[in-house]
Design a protein around this motif. Structure first.
Motif, PDB file in Angstrom:
ATOM      1  N   GLU A   8       0.806  -1.226   0.000  1.00 18.78           N
ATOM      2  CA  GLU A   8       0.000   0.000   0.000  1.00 18.78           C
ATOM      3  C   GLU A   8       0.842   1.280   0.000  1.00 18.78           C
ATOM      4  O   GLU A   8       0.549   2.203  -0.773  1.00 18.78           O
ATOM      5  N   PRO A   9       1.899   1.412   0.826  1.00 20.00           N
ATOM      6  CA  PRO A   9       2.668   2.658   0.787  1.00 20.00           C
ATOM      7  C   PRO A   9       3.269   2.933  -0.593  1.00 20.00           C
ATOM      8  O   PRO A   9       3.245   4.083  -1.060  1.00 20.00           O
ATOM      9  N   ALA A  10       3.774   1.909  -1.254  1.00 23.38           N
ATOM     10  CA  ALA A  10       4.336   2.096  -2.593  1.00 23.38           C
ATOM     11  C   ALA A  10       3.251   2.466  -3.585  1.00 23.38           C
ATOM     12  O   ALA A  10       3.446   3.318  -4.466  1.00 23.38           O
ATOM     13  N   GLY A  11       2.076   1.845  -3.448  1.00 27.03           N
ATOM     14  CA  GLY A  11       0.964   2.160  -4.344  1.00 27.03           C
ATOM     15  C   GLY A  11       0.444   3.567  -4.128  1.00 27.03           C
ATOM     16  O   GLY A  11       0.169   4.300  -5.091  1.00 27.03           O
ATOM     17  N   THR A  12       0.313   3.970  -2.866  1.00 27.08           N
ATOM     18  CA  THR A  12      -0.162   5.313  -2.557  1.00 27.08           C
ATOM     19  C   THR A  12       0.816   6.368  -3.060  1.00 27.08           C
ATOM     20  O   THR A  12       0.407   7.406  -3.604  1.00 27.08           O
ATOM     21  N   THR A  13       2.108   6.103  -2.909  1.00 30.59           N
ATOM     22  CA  THR A  13       3.127   7.031  -3.401  1.00 30.59           C
ATOM     23  C   THR A  13       3.045   7.169  -4.911  1.00 30.59           C
ATOM     24  O   THR A  13       3.122   8.283  -5.458  1.00 30.59           O
ATOM     25  N   LEU A  14       2.866   6.053  -5.607  1.00 28.85           N
ATOM     26  CA  LEU A  14       2.728   6.089  -7.063  1.00 28.85           C
ATOM     27  C   LEU A  14       1.536   6.959  -7.460  1.00 28.85           C
ATOM     28  O   LEU A  14       1.628   7.789  -8.383  1.00 28.85           O
ATOM     29  N   LEU A  15       0.410   6.800  -6.776  1.00 25.52           N
ATOM     30  CA  LEU A  15      -0.783   7.578  -7.117  1.00 25.52           C
ATOM     31  C   LEU A  15      -0.593   9.063  -6.811  1.00 25.52           C
ATOM     32  O   LEU A  15      -1.115   9.921  -7.537  1.00 25.52           O
ATOM     33  N   THR A  16       0.151   9.379  -5.754  1.00 31.84           N
ATOM     34  CA  THR A  16       0.445  10.781  -5.447  1.00 31.84           C
ATOM     35  C   THR A  16       1.265  11.412  -6.570  1.00 31.84           C
ATOM     36  O   THR A  16       1.002  12.544  -6.994  1.00 31.84           O
ATOM     37  N   ILE A  17       2.243  10.681  -7.055  1.00 38.43           N
ATOM     38  CA  ILE A  17       3.068  11.181  -8.167  1.00 38.43           C
ATOM     39  C   ILE A  17       2.229  11.277  -9.444  1.00 38.43           C
ATOM     40  O   ILE A  17       2.346  12.240 -10.206  1.00 38.43           O
ATOM     41  N   LEU A  18       1.373  10.306  -9.661  1.00 38.82           N
ATOM     42  CA  LEU A  18       0.506  10.317 -10.831  1.00 38.82           C
ATOM     43  C   LEU A  18      -0.338  11.588 -10.876  1.00 38.82           C
ATOM     44  O   LEU A  18      -0.558  12.163 -11.948  1.00 38.82           O
ATOM     45  N   ALA A  19      -0.791  12.060  -9.721  1.00 41.33           N
ATOM     46  CA  ALA A  19      -1.621  13.265  -9.658  1.00 41.33           C
ATOM     47  C   ALA A  19      -0.877  14.492 -10.164  1.00 41.33           C
ATOM     48  O   ALA A  19      -1.492  15.467 -10.593  1.00 41.33           O
ATOM     49  N   GLY A  20       0.464  14.435 -10.137  1.00 42.90           N
ATOM     50  CA  GLY A  20       1.261  15.559 -10.606  1.00 42.90           C
ATOM     51  C   GLY A  20       1.659  15.468 -12.070  1.00 42.90           C
ATOM     52  O   GLY A  20       2.368  16.356 -12.573  1.00 42.90           O
ATOM     53  N   VAL A  21       1.219  14.416 -12.747  1.00 42.39           N
ATOM     54  CA  VAL A  21       1.535  14.256 -14.178  1.00 42.39           C
ATOM     55  C   VAL A  21       0.537  15.064 -14.998  1.00 42.39           C
ATOM     56  O   VAL A  21      -0.679  14.914 -14.842  1.00 42.39           O
TER      57      VAL A  21
END
Length: 196
Positions: A8-21
């Motif tokens: 989950e932490p890795a997935g949540t981090t990925l989604l946070t970065i995705l929001a900045g794309v």
């Protein structure tokens, strides 16, 4: 003994970065073999579906998909919504004890399910880092338990990989940044990569 890892932490981090794309990022190169941001995003659409099927041991067309084809497809409509929906589903699938036991299939190959789980972890972390670097964002390594990076580093050290370029972090370095950079280097990436 099987060692399950919470993704989950890795997935949540990925989604946070995705929001900045943003749209203007899509043609930029990434640290991953100079694939564009758009190509990497489409890869994530595919890989999150495939590795969920791998966790669920749903052996069908998805688990036969070659994830390392030379010609990656271009970005398709709906990519953002697909990744935002599929990453939590992927994380949940790998929370099941059954996902980590026995053997499974993914990318047309059969092997230990625990290995597939660690590959899934690497996909989430490393492609999150790829996206962050390509789009000018910081990868928040402090948002993920250092033990997760250590598990990924251990896995990468155990598999075949290209020689780490001279000047990359030493294997014995034990602070969080050095462990993370060593993991990035062992994946064949340059920890100091930035868009030209």
């Amino acid at each position: 003994m099987t060692h399950r890892i919470d993704l989950e932490p890795a997935g949540t981090t990925l989604l946070t970065i995705l929001a900045g794309v943003r749209d203007e990022h899509l043609d930029r190169p990434t640290p991953y073999h100079d694939r564009t941001v758009g190509e990497l995003l489409q890869h994530l659409v595919t890989v999150t579906r495939v590795l969920r099927a791998t966790a669920e041991k749903d052996f069908g067309p998805l688990t036969e998909v070659n994830l390392h084809v030379n010609d990656w497809p271009g970005l398709e409509d709906g990519w953002r919504a697909a990744i935002e929906e599929q990453v939590p589903q992927l994380v949940q699938a790998w929370r099941e004890e059954s996902a980590w036991g026995g053997t499974t299939r993914g990318g047309g190959l059969e092997g230990p399910a625990e290995t597939a789980g660690r590959i899934t972890l690497d996909e989430l972390v490393l492609h999150g880092w790829d996206l962050a670097r390509a789009t000018g964002q910081d990868y928040p390594i402090d948002s993920i338990d250092p033990e997760v990076f250590a598990a990924s580093l251990e896995f990468l050290e155990a598999v075949e990989h290209d020689e780490v370029p001279e000047g990359q972090p030493a294997a014995g370095a034990d602070d969080d940044v050095s462990v993370f950079n060593r993991m990035v280097a062992l994946s064949g990436r340059d920890p100091q990569w930035s868009p030209s």
